[in-house]
Design a protein around this motif. Sequence first.
Motif, PDB file in Angstrom:
ATOM      1  N   SER A 141       0.862  -8.901  10.573  1.00 59.54           N
ATOM      2  CA  SER A 141       1.572  -9.882  11.392  1.00 59.54           C
ATOM      3  C   SER A 141       0.799 -11.187  11.352  1.00 59.54           C
ATOM      4  CB  SER A 141       1.713  -9.387  12.836  1.00 59.54           C
ATOM      5  OG  SER A 141       0.439  -9.176  13.420  1.00 59.54           O
ATOM      6  N   VAL A 142       1.532 -12.294  11.270  1.00 54.47           N
ATOM      7  CA  VAL A 142       0.924 -13.618  11.192  1.00 54.47           C
ATOM      8  C   VAL A 142       1.629 -14.536  12.181  1.00 54.47           C
ATOM      9  CG1 VAL A 142       0.379 -15.590   9.718  1.00 54.47           C
ATOM     10  CG2 VAL A 142       0.409 -13.278   8.742  1.00 54.47           C
ATOM     11  N   GLY A 143       0.849 -15.218  12.999  1.00 56.71           N
ATOM     12  CA  GLY A 143       1.403 -16.241  13.861  1.00 56.71           C
ATOM     13  C   GLY A 143       1.367 -17.582  13.153  1.00 56.71           C
ATOM     14  N   VAL A 144       2.471 -18.298  13.156  1.00 60.26           N
ATOM     15  CA  VAL A 144       2.560 -19.620  12.538  1.00 60.26           C
ATOM     16  C   VAL A 144       2.844 -20.624  13.652  1.00 60.26           C
ATOM     17  CG1 VAL A 144       3.766 -21.073  10.860  1.00 60.26           C
ATOM     18  CG2 VAL A 144       3.396 -18.632  10.372  1.00 60.26           C
ATOM     19  N   ASP A 148      -2.367 -10.425  13.472  1.00 56.97           N
ATOM     20  CA  ASP A 148      -3.542 -10.168  12.636  1.00 56.97           C
ATOM     21  C   ASP A 148      -4.206 -11.469  12.199  1.00 56.97           C
ATOM     22  OD1 ASP A 148      -3.114  -7.370  12.705  1.00 56.97           O
ATOM     23  OD2 ASP A 148      -1.621  -7.546  11.119  1.00 56.97           O
ATOM     24  N   SER A 149      -3.411 -12.503  11.977  1.00 51.38           N
ATOM     25  CA  SER A 149      -3.964 -13.793  11.591  1.00 51.38           C
ATOM     26  C   SER A 149      -3.071 -14.900  12.132  1.00 51.38           C
ATOM     27  CB  SER A 149      -4.106 -13.911  10.071  1.00 51.38           C
ATOM     28  OG  SER A 149      -2.836 -13.984   9.452  1.00 51.38           O
ATOM     29  N   VAL A 150      -3.592 -16.109  12.102  1.00 51.02           N
ATOM     30  CA  VAL A 150      -2.858 -17.270  12.606  1.00 51.02           C
ATOM     31  C   VAL A 150      -2.980 -18.407  11.600  1.00 51.02           C
ATOM     32  CG1 VAL A 150      -2.787 -19.061  14.389  1.00 51.02           C
ATOM     33  CG2 VAL A 150      -3.138 -16.671  15.038  1.00 51.02           C
ATOM     34  N   VAL A 151      -1.867 -19.102  11.382  1.00 50.55           N
ATOM     35  CA  VAL A 151      -1.837 -20.308  10.546  1.00 50.55           C
ATOM     36  C   VAL A 151      -1.291 -21.433  11.410  1.00 50.55           C
ATOM     37  CG1 VAL A 151      -0.840 -21.419   8.514  1.00 50.55           C
ATOM     38  CG2 VAL A 151      -1.428 -18.989   8.438  1.00 50.55           C
ATOM     39  N   ASP A 152      -2.012 -22.539  11.486  1.00 54.02           N
ATOM     40  CA  ASP A 152      -1.476 -23.684  12.217  1.00 54.02           C
ATOM     41  C   ASP A 152      -1.977 -24.974  11.597  1.00 54.02           C
ATOM     42  OD1 ASP A 152      -4.072 -23.996  13.097  1.00 54.02           O
ATOM     43  OD2 ASP A 152      -3.612 -23.746  15.214  1.00 54.02           O
ATOM     44  N   SER A 187      -7.066 -18.392  10.850  1.00 54.31           N
ATOM     45  CA  SER A 187      -8.033 -17.564  11.556  1.00 54.31           C
ATOM     46  C   SER A 187      -7.547 -16.129  11.519  1.00 54.31           C
ATOM     47  CB  SER A 187      -8.203 -18.031  13.009  1.00 54.31           C
ATOM     48  OG  SER A 187      -6.970 -17.962  13.712  1.00 54.31           O
ATOM     49  N   GLY A 188      -8.458 -15.190  11.803  1.00 61.73           N
ATOM     50  CA  GLY A 188      -8.091 -13.783  11.776  1.00 61.73           C
ATOM     51  C   GLY A 188      -8.237 -13.173  10.399  1.00 61.73           C
ATOM     52  N   ASP A 189      -7.417 -12.178  10.119  1.00 62.31           N
ATOM     53  CA  ASP A 189      -7.504 -11.391   8.889  1.00 62.31           C
ATOM     54  C   ASP A 189      -7.016 -12.215   7.692  1.00 62.31           C
ATOM     55  OD1 ASP A 189      -7.421  -9.565   6.855  1.00 62.31           O
ATOM     56  OD2 ASP A 189      -6.033  -8.183   7.840  1.00 62.31           O
ATOM     57  N   PRO A 190      -7.895 -12.577   6.765  1.00 64.70           N
ATOM     58  CA  PRO A 190      -7.457 -13.381   5.620  1.00 64.70           C
ATOM     59  C   PRO A 190      -6.478 -12.635   4.713  1.00 64.70           C
ATOM     60  CG  PRO A 190      -9.739 -12.677   5.335  1.00 64.70           C
ATOM     61  CD  PRO A 190      -9.357 -12.325   6.736  1.00 64.70           C
TER      62      PRO A 190
END
Length: 244
Positions: A167-170, A200-204, A226-229
């Motif tokens: 899961s990735v937060g954008v 699991d990770s975040v992109v912003d 940030s988080g799991d690459p």
Amino acid sequence: MLQELGVQAQLVTTAARACQSGVRVAGASGRTVEQTLSHLSELCEQAAFATEPSRTAPVPGSVEPAAPEEGAGRFAVRAAELLAAFAGRDPAEPCPTWWPEQHTVGFWMRRLLHATTVHRVDLQLAAGIPVSPIPGDTAVDGIDEVLRVWFEYRLHALGITATRSCSVGVHAAGRSWLVTADQDGAAVVGSADVPAATPDSVVDGDPAAVYLWLWGRLPERAVRTSGDPDATAQLWGLLRLATR
């Protein structure tokens, strides 16, 4: 949206006329300048046929790549015709599309805006001229489109699934999307619908940077992660398959 599409179309023709023949554009598309212009002209024809069924159905691959000057002129004519047709239509008017969630003229307006914007960046980079800024509202809408239409739907249509659950937060400009993918498919929820669970990770980052990164036009260093690459890398890799 139509006004911005007109601006982006003009930037495409200006950039294309500054390009050398045979140059391959930067980013994920892998096309040459000539192929990029041919692709955009074909998209115009597809949209025109979908929104005006009396037109002759376009034949895939019928727009042969041509030298940048000729290709730019051909695209300019098609874009102008399409803009004139769009100007007299209600975006909510029903018409055929390939996305099950929206069968309206507005789908094609949105699709052409984002295709033209992304390929305009390609052509400006290929020409070696300054890259024009992308308006914030266009970029935010483009993030939503690439995630919902391409990542969520197109991967399903192609039968492509993730190799591992992630899961990735954008995040961009106060908007949020939670992107999930596993062996059963992909899903996207946005804004107020985003659950409280930590991804699991975040992109912003800046909306235009996030938009172009999702489309494979900018490297990861252009956004904040940030988080799991591995989760971030899988999102990026799946998008390359969805948007190729």
